[in-house]
Write a protein that holds these residues in place. Structure first.
Motif, PDB file in Angstrom:
ATOM      1  N   VAL A 109       0.814  -1.263   0.122  1.00 58.28           N
ATOM      2  CA  VAL A 109      -0.026  -0.380  -0.480  1.00 58.28           C
ATOM      3  C   VAL A 109       0.992   1.365   0.131  1.00 58.28           C
ATOM      4  O   VAL A 109       1.703   1.221   1.226  1.00 58.28           O
ATOM      5  CB  VAL A 109      -0.681  -0.097   0.976  1.00 58.28           C
ATOM      6  N   LEU A 405       3.247   3.287   2.578  1.00 59.21           N
ATOM      7  CA  LEU A 405       2.742   2.594   3.645  1.00 59.21           C
ATOM      8  C   LEU A 405       2.427   0.933   4.203  1.00 59.21           C
ATOM      9  O   LEU A 405       2.775   1.400   5.514  1.00 59.21           O
ATOM     10  CB  LEU A 405       1.535   2.993   3.156  1.00 59.21           C
ATOM     11  N   SER A 406       2.639   0.094   3.511  1.00 59.36           N
ATOM     12  CA  SER A 406       2.830  -1.065   3.977  1.00 59.36           C
ATOM     13  C   SER A 406       3.213  -2.588   3.093  1.00 59.36           C
ATOM     14  O   SER A 406       3.300  -1.900   1.871  1.00 59.36           O
ATOM     15  CB  SER A 406       1.803  -2.287   4.754  1.00 59.36           C
ATOM     16  N   TRP A 407       4.305  -2.453   3.427  1.00 55.59           N
ATOM     17  CA  TRP A 407       5.021  -3.587   2.669  1.00 55.59           C
ATOM     18  C   TRP A 407       4.672  -5.538   3.066  1.00 55.59           C
ATOM     19  O   TRP A 407       4.914  -5.717   3.873  1.00 55.59           O
ATOM     20  CB  TRP A 407       6.421  -3.494   2.362  1.00 55.59           C
ATOM     21  N   TYR A 408       3.507  -5.918   2.049  1.00 53.04           N
ATOM     22  CA  TYR A 408       3.597  -7.535   2.974  1.00 53.04           C
ATOM     23  C   TYR A 408       3.734  -8.644   1.904  1.00 53.04           C
ATOM     24  O   TYR A 408       3.711  -8.682   0.177  1.00 53.04           O
ATOM     25  CB  TYR A 408       1.815  -7.127   2.991  1.00 53.04           C
ATOM     26  N   GLU A 409       4.836  -9.463   2.490  1.00 50.39           N
ATOM     27  CA  GLU A 409       4.767 -10.533   1.317  1.00 50.39           C
ATOM     28  C   GLU A 409       5.339 -11.463   2.225  1.00 50.39           C
ATOM     29  O   GLU A 409       5.384 -11.834   3.581  1.00 50.39           O
ATOM     30  CB  GLU A 409       6.248 -10.132   0.820  1.00 50.39           C
TER      31      GLU A 409
END
Lengths: 409, 213
Positions: A109, A405-409
């Motif tokens: 995001v 704002l955010s980093w998801y993996e």
């Protein structure tokens, strides 16, 4: 004899085959295991490449939502989607990589980088036209940027990410120089964006409250703890109007053009006030006449959701109300000047606490610099509101760039 | 029974005996080799599992689905063999605290390998959970934004300056084997000759969430 030899040869052959098979299987499994790990690393890199390319596209062109379809990379394929999410022009980027029938996704995001994320933004210029030196005892608790040279003497402390356009100039660094609690980066230009206030003013026109002042009209605002706002205009003696904030300014933006704002009270809601000046010589100043706070301190109350943005074309003035303790909660933004303490040479000595951030090209003195009984004016304490790290008051001016704002993996 | 027949019987017995001895020896060697190969495979699978787990968790360091949450103080404890950081394990918008640390060797005194330890992964205040995967080294080094190695102890605001973490994991066979192993320089406890199949993996990870401030 011939028959026995045949049996012997076949028996040995069978044994060799069995042992060889076992050994081969073990080695194959080891190879497969290694390849499995290689694939997982490779598929991650493929998804990462797609995510980075998409981020670059959005940074370059904020309206980019095209995405990528079936892009071959490093033996695999990635697909990327970019869609708007939530409010405030946030974008969700999802990069999905496919390699050897395995899938791997990274979801990010990103959102516009708001100036409210800074605890302090300045140009390094002081009120007298000189240079601002941060000295021992000064502490900036959040992100900070200097659109110029960051100058220090002694050991000031910068706890957030600190950036400067023209690097750092430190003097008196013995026994210790400036302390960076997060990081320091030079060469980064983050200028105030011209036209931001006009855009904010248009937003107020669209679905907020906007007063186009003529003849020196002003806007007098008192925020009430119950979520209402009491407004008088064009004079302080005009008949007040009290309405819920959400009714008075549905999108949370209150603006006056070519006039000034006088404001105080307890904010219950999310609002940005603007004193714009599109023409002439009058207006563009926000006057804070008394404490301007939320119902509770957001640093200690995680349930506090109120946010205030104070935006002005010119000065944001702390009016002289004879108080020794003056508190302002919110992010202050002056497009051309900064925060000004009225009568700093005559008003009682005390403390000015700003819970939020200060954005303005010029850093003015807040006291007369005296000591003991000769002290007048305020000690300024800027306490960063960490909620501004990823969130901002409604339509608060942005830097024109995006941030993760955010980093998801 | 003539003399020639007796000589034939003796000769064939000797040849058969020699063949039997060769077969038995070959079988022993093959068994040992298979044991080593299987042991290596097991160790290799363990290191892959550990690496997967670490990469999976560490890449989420500082992540929270709710972007208004978890904005600072991503790493709470940073030591050479233990780390505590905040993340959103279940991707549900709630901040969780995750701890990784290595247990003492005394916990696995029953295994032939005297150096294996349990690598614990603890979420919030849950009971410590870990499996014996033969981990003998879990070494953490921390780097700042300039990729400068940070000196221990790392406490207070210095924790916020961590931008990269180098993780070195070594896994050994938890059971003894007769084959000699190699040496792993750079660490004070190189694996000895008695334990085969030591694998190590060095990763330098940087969660993108650490730089969102």
């Amino acid at each position: 004899m011939g028959k026995s030899a045949l049996i012997l040869v076949m028996g040995f052959s069978f044994l060799f085959f069995l042992q060889g098979q076992n050994y081969y299987t073990a080695n194959t499994e080891a190879f497969r295991n290694a390849m499995s790990y290689y694939d997982s690393t490779a598929i991650h890199e493929i998804a990462l490449a797609g995510a980075n390319m998409a981020c670059t596209e959005v940074y370059r062109e904020p309206s980019w939502r095209t995405g990528f379809s079936n892009i071959s990379y490093n033996g695999g394929v990635f697909n990327v989607t970019a869609v708007n999410t939530g409010s405030s022009q946030r974008v969700q980027i999802t990069s999905t990589a496919t390699l050897n029938e395995q899938n791997y996704s990274i979801a990010i995001v990103i959102g516009p980088r708001s100036f409210s994320q800074y605890a302090y933004w300045g140009t390094g210029v002081s009120g007298g036209g000189g240079q601002v030196y941060w000295e021992t005892g000064d502490t900036v608790t959040g992100p900070m940027h200097t659109q110029g040279t960051l100058r220090t003497t002694g050991a000031p402390t910068f706890l957030g990410r600190t950036t400067a356009l023209n690097g750092i100039n430190s003097i008196n660094t013995s026994p210790s120089g400036p302390v960076f609690g997060s990081s320091f980066q030079s060469g980064l230009s983050i200028p105030l964006v011209s036209g931001s206030l006009g855009k904010l003013d248009s937003t107020a026109t669209a679905n907020g409250y906007r007063l186009n002042a003529t003849g020196g009209a002003n806007l007098y605002i008192v925020f009430n703890a119950n979520g209402t706002v009491t407004v008088r205009q064009p004079l302080a003696t005009s008949t007040p109007i009290t309405q819920p904030l959400s009714t008075f300014a549905p999108n949370g933006v209150i603006s006056i053009n070519n006039g000034n704002i006088y404001v105080e009270g307890t904010v219950n809601g999310q609002v940005t006030i603007l004193a714009n000046k599109s023409s002439g010589t009058v207006g563009g100043t926000v006057n804070i006449t008394g404490n301007l706070t939320y119902a509770s301190d957001p640093r200690t109350d995680p349930t506090q959701t109120s946010m205030l943005g104070i935006v002005a074309q010119n000065d944001i003035v702390i009016r002289d109300n004879s108080a020794t303790q003056f508190t302002v909660m919110g992010s202050i933004y002056s497009a051309t000047t900064g925060l000004v303490v009225q009568n700093l040479s005559t008003r009682p000595a005390g403390n000015l606490t700003l819970v939020g951030g200060l954005i303005g090209p010029i850093l003015y003195a807040t006291s007369n610099g005296g000591t003991g009984s000769g002290r007048r004016g305020y000690n300024l304490g800027i306490r960063y509101d960490t909620r501004f790290m990823n969130d901002a008051p409604p339509f608060y001016p942005t830097t024109g760039t995006y941030q993760i704002l955010s980093w998801y993996e | 029974m003539g003399t020639q027949t007796i000589i034939d019987i003796i000769a064939s017995t000797i040849v058969f005996g020699a063949l039997m001895l060769m077969t038995l020896r070959m079988n022993t060697a093959q068994s040992e080799m298979m044991q080593t190969a299987r042991g290596d495979l097991m160790v290799q699978e363990s290191i892959v599992q550990v690496a997967h787990l670490i990469e999976y968790d560490f890449r989420k360091m500082g992540y929270c689905r709710n972007t208004a949450q978890l904005l600072t103080d991503f790493i709470l404890v940073a030591d050479s063999n233990r780390i505590t950081f905040r993340t959103d394990v279940n991707n549900d918008g709630h901040i969780d605290t995750m701890r990784y640390y290595l247990g003492p060797t005394s916990e696995l005194a029953s295994t032939p390998n005297p150096r294996d330890r349990i690598l614990y992964r603890v979420i919030n205040s849950d009971d410590a959970k870990g499996a014996n995967l033969g981990v003998t080294v879990f070494d953490l080094r921390y780097y700042d934004q300039f990729r400068q190695l940070m000196a221990f102890p790392i406490t207070g605001s210095a924790l916020n300056t961590i931008k990269e973490i180098q993780i070195t994991v070594q896994v050994e066979n938890i059971t003894a084997s007769s084959l000699s192993g190699g040496s792993f320089s750079g660490y004070s406890a190189p694996f000895g000759s008695q334990y085969s199949g030591a694998y190590w993996r060095q990763m330098r990870l940087s969660s993108r969430n650490l730089t969102k401030r």
